[in-house]
Design a protein around this motif. Structure first.
Motif, PDB file in Angstrom:
ATOM      1  N   ASP A  47       0.876  -1.175   0.000  1.00  0.00           N
ATOM      2  CA  ASP A  47       0.000   0.000   0.000  1.00  0.00           C
ATOM      3  C   ASP A  47       0.911   1.222   0.000  1.00  0.00           C
ATOM      4  O   ASP A  47       1.647   1.454   0.963  1.00  0.00           O
ATOM      5  CB  ASP A  47      -0.888  -0.012   1.252  1.00  0.00           C
ATOM      6  N   LEU A  48       0.870   1.993  -1.076  1.00  0.00           N
ATOM      7  CA  LEU A  48       1.833   3.084  -1.222  1.00  0.00           C
ATOM      8  C   LEU A  48       1.523   4.283  -0.327  1.00  0.00           C
ATOM      9  O   LEU A  48       2.314   5.215  -0.246  1.00  0.00           O
ATOM     10  CB  LEU A  48       1.934   3.500  -2.687  1.00  0.00           C
ATOM     11  N   ALA A  49       0.393   4.244   0.357  1.00  0.00           N
ATOM     12  CA  ALA A  49       0.104   5.305   1.329  1.00  0.00           C
ATOM     13  C   ALA A  49       0.795   5.013   2.657  1.00  0.00           C
ATOM     14  O   ALA A  49       0.898   5.889   3.514  1.00  0.00           O
ATOM     15  CB  ALA A  49      -1.399   5.434   1.526  1.00  0.00           C
ATOM     16  N   ALA A  50       1.212   3.775   2.833  1.00  0.00           N
ATOM     17  CA  ALA A  50       1.881   3.397   4.089  1.00  0.00           C
ATOM     18  C   ALA A  50       2.851   2.273   3.793  1.00  0.00           C
ATOM     19  O   ALA A  50       2.780   1.184   4.354  1.00  0.00           O
ATOM     20  CB  ALA A  50       0.841   2.947   5.105  1.00  0.00           C
ATOM     21  N   ALA A  51       3.769   2.553   2.862  1.00  0.00           N
ATOM     22  CA  ALA A  51       4.600   1.459   2.338  1.00  0.00           C
ATOM     23  C   ALA A  51       5.746   1.101   3.287  1.00  0.00           C
ATOM     24  O   ALA A  51       6.315   1.955   3.948  1.00  0.00           O
ATOM     25  CB  ALA A  51       5.159   1.866   0.984  1.00  0.00           C
ATOM     26  N   ASP A  52       6.038  -0.194   3.305  1.00  0.00           N
ATOM     27  CA  ASP A  52       7.187  -0.697   4.047  1.00  0.00           C
ATOM     28  C   ASP A  52       8.414  -0.521   3.131  1.00  0.00           C
ATOM     29  O   ASP A  52       8.475  -1.123   2.050  1.00  0.00           O
ATOM     30  CB  ASP A  52       6.935  -2.181   4.360  1.00  0.00           C
ATOM     31  N   PRO A  53       9.392   0.334   3.523  1.00  0.00           N
ATOM     32  CA  PRO A  53      10.539   0.578   2.639  1.00  0.00           C
ATOM     33  C   PRO A  53      11.231  -0.705   2.188  1.00  0.00           C
ATOM     34  O   PRO A  53      11.641  -0.814   1.028  1.00  0.00           O
ATOM     35  CB  PRO A  53      11.482   1.431   3.506  1.00  0.00           C
ATOM     36  N   ALA A  54      11.312  -1.702   3.067  1.00  0.00           N
ATOM     37  CA  ALA A  54      12.010  -2.950   2.694  1.00  0.00           C
ATOM     38  C   ALA A  54      11.283  -3.648   1.549  1.00  0.00           C
ATOM     39  O   ALA A  54      11.925  -4.178   0.623  1.00  0.00           O
ATOM     40  CB  ALA A  54      12.115  -3.866   3.905  1.00  0.00           C
ATOM     41  N   ALA A  55       9.956  -3.632   1.570  1.00  0.00           N
ATOM     42  CA  ALA A  55       9.182  -4.289   0.500  1.00  0.00           C
ATOM     43  C   ALA A  55       9.410  -3.559  -0.822  1.00  0.00           C
ATOM     44  O   ALA A  55       9.594  -4.192  -1.874  1.00  0.00           O
ATOM     45  CB  ALA A  55       7.694  -4.290   0.851  1.00  0.00           C
ATOM     46  N   LEU A  56       9.429  -2.233  -0.768  1.00  0.00           N
ATOM     47  CA  LEU A  56       9.641  -1.469  -2.005  1.00  0.00           C
ATOM     48  C   LEU A  56      11.060  -1.655  -2.520  1.00  0.00           C
ATOM     49  O   LEU A  56      11.279  -1.758  -3.726  1.00  0.00           O
ATOM     50  CB  LEU A  56       9.345   0.015  -1.792  1.00  0.00           C
ATOM     51  N   GLU A  57      12.020  -1.705  -1.607  1.00  0.00           N
ATOM     52  CA  GLU A  57      13.409  -1.912  -2.046  1.00  0.00           C
ATOM     53  C   GLU A  57      13.556  -3.267  -2.731  1.00  0.00           C
ATOM     54  O   GLU A  57      14.212  -3.392  -3.757  1.00  0.00           O
ATOM     55  CB  GLU A  57      14.365  -1.787  -0.851  1.00  0.00           C
ATOM     56  N   SER A  82       2.021  11.917  -4.636  1.00  0.00           N
ATOM     57  CA  SER A  82       3.302  12.421  -4.121  1.00  0.00           C
ATOM     58  C   SER A  82       3.846  11.505  -3.021  1.00  0.00           C
ATOM     59  O   SER A  82       5.034  11.166  -3.012  1.00  0.00           O
ATOM     60  CB  SER A  82       3.159  13.847  -3.610  1.00  0.00           C
ATOM     61  N   GLN A  83       2.970  11.085  -2.130  1.00  0.00           N
ATOM     62  CA  GLN A  83       3.412  10.237  -1.009  1.00  0.00           C
ATOM     63  C   GLN A  83       3.988   8.910  -1.521  1.00  0.00           C
ATOM     64  O   GLN A  83       5.068   8.484  -1.112  1.00  0.00           O
ATOM     65  CB  GLN A  83       2.191   9.971  -0.127  1.00  0.00           C
ATOM     66  N   GLY A  84       3.254   8.276  -2.411  1.00  0.00           N
ATOM     67  CA  GLY A  84       3.689   6.975  -2.936  1.00  0.00           C
ATOM     68  C   GLY A  84       4.927   7.116  -3.803  1.00  0.00           C
ATOM     69  O   GLY A  84       5.848   6.289  -3.748  1.00  0.00           O
ATOM     70  N   THR A  85       4.983   8.195  -4.608  1.00  0.00           N
ATOM     71  CA  THR A  85       6.146   8.380  -5.476  1.00  0.00           C
ATOM     72  C   THR A  85       7.392   8.666  -4.643  1.00  0.00           C
ATOM     73  O   THR A  85       8.490   8.208  -4.977  1.00  0.00           O
ATOM     74  CB  THR A  85       5.876   9.496  -6.512  1.00  0.00           C
TER      75      THR A  85
END
Ligand SMILES: NC(=O)c1ccc[n+]([C@@H]2O[C@H](COP(=O)([O-])OP(=O)(O)OC[C@H]3O[C@@H](n4cnc5c(N)ncnc54)[C@H](OP(=O)(O)O)[C@@H]3O)[C@@H](O)[C@H]2O)c1
Length: 221
Positions: A47-57, A82-85
């Motif tokens: 969920d890009l409004a509350a993303a876990d940085p490790a998952a995105l990395e 903006s938040q998700g980007t």
């Protein structure tokens, strides 16, 4: 190419996914609801409004490029672009991935933002009707959404990444034509529509065009 596609369940995102897979790219799809996707690609749930940085990395690591069709589904989700980007950019910076292509919107060149408090009053590509009727109307109707997109554009310009911003006018679900027009740094005269399929094709195409790096590009039918 190894591509990571964010919001691959949206209108533009699904087109990005379908066209990228058809072109033989190795795709990772980042989506918030895995029930919405049956494609046989690597899926990362976030969920890009509350993303876990490790998952995105882990989603972007090793990618040749990142593409995003992210945007709010409703007014209550305004702010997610903006938040998700920002979360995507931070994941790219952390993993050394440089190339990103996102979808913004045609009026954003004239929308104030923290980094561009006094943008030009009119986009140089817009004609009389767009300048004096359509653009003011849509800017009034989508004020908060456009402020979010303008902020998204700011943070990409400030990211140090190799970004391209694609700015379409009204999106349609018409089929791919491949006959759209594009222009660097401005909108297209009488360009009021473009299909999501055409936008996705162009977003994939710019990956092979280094001259599109650090450009905001208008697109229209
Ligand atoms: N509509 C137009 O005429 C128009 C014109 C110019 C520019 N634009 C811009 O283009 C963007 C893309 O258009 P579109 O029609 O493809 O949009 P869309 O169909 O509404 O897709 C938005 C995507 O963002 C995802 N998303 C939203 N919030 C999220 C969150 N918190 N975490 C993860 N994913 C999230 C959605 O996921 P789900 O599938 O899970 O909901 C969906 O995949 C718009 O958002 C807008 O900024 C639109």
């Amino acid at each position: 190419m190894k591509l990571t596609i964010f919001a691959a369940t949206g209108g533009v995102g699904r087109q990005l996914l379908t066209q990228a897979v058809a072109a033989g790219h190795d795709v990772t799809a980042v989506i918030r609801n895995p029930d919405k996707l049956s494609a046989r690609v690597r899926i990362v749930t976030a969920d890009l409004a509350a993303a876990d940085p490790a998952a995105l990395e882990s989603a972007v690591a090793g990618a040749d490029a990142v593409l995003s069709g992210l945007g709010p589904r409703s007014t209550s989700e305004t702010g997610v672009a903006s938040q998700g980007t920002l979360a995507i950019v931070q994941a790219m910076q952390a993993t050394g991935v440089r190339r990103i292509v996102v979808v913004s919107a045609a009026p954003i060149s004239t929308v104030p933002s923290p980094a561009r408090p006094k943008p030009p009053r009119h986009d140089p590509g817009d004609g009389f009707l767009m300048r004096h009727l359509l653009s003011p109307l849509t800017k009034a109707a989508f004020r908060q959404h456009y402020a979010d997109l303008a902020l998204m554009e700011d943070l990409l310009r400030d990211s140090g990444l190799d970004w391209t911003i694609v700015r379409p006018p009204r999106l349609t679900n018409k089929p791919l034509t491949g006959t759209y027009r594009t222009a660097y740094g401005r909108n297209l005269r009488r360009g009021i529509l473009v299909s999501r399929a055409d936008v996705a094709q162009y977003m994939l195409r710019v990956l092979e065009q280094p001259e599109t790096i650090k450009q905001a590009i208008g697109i229209a039918r």
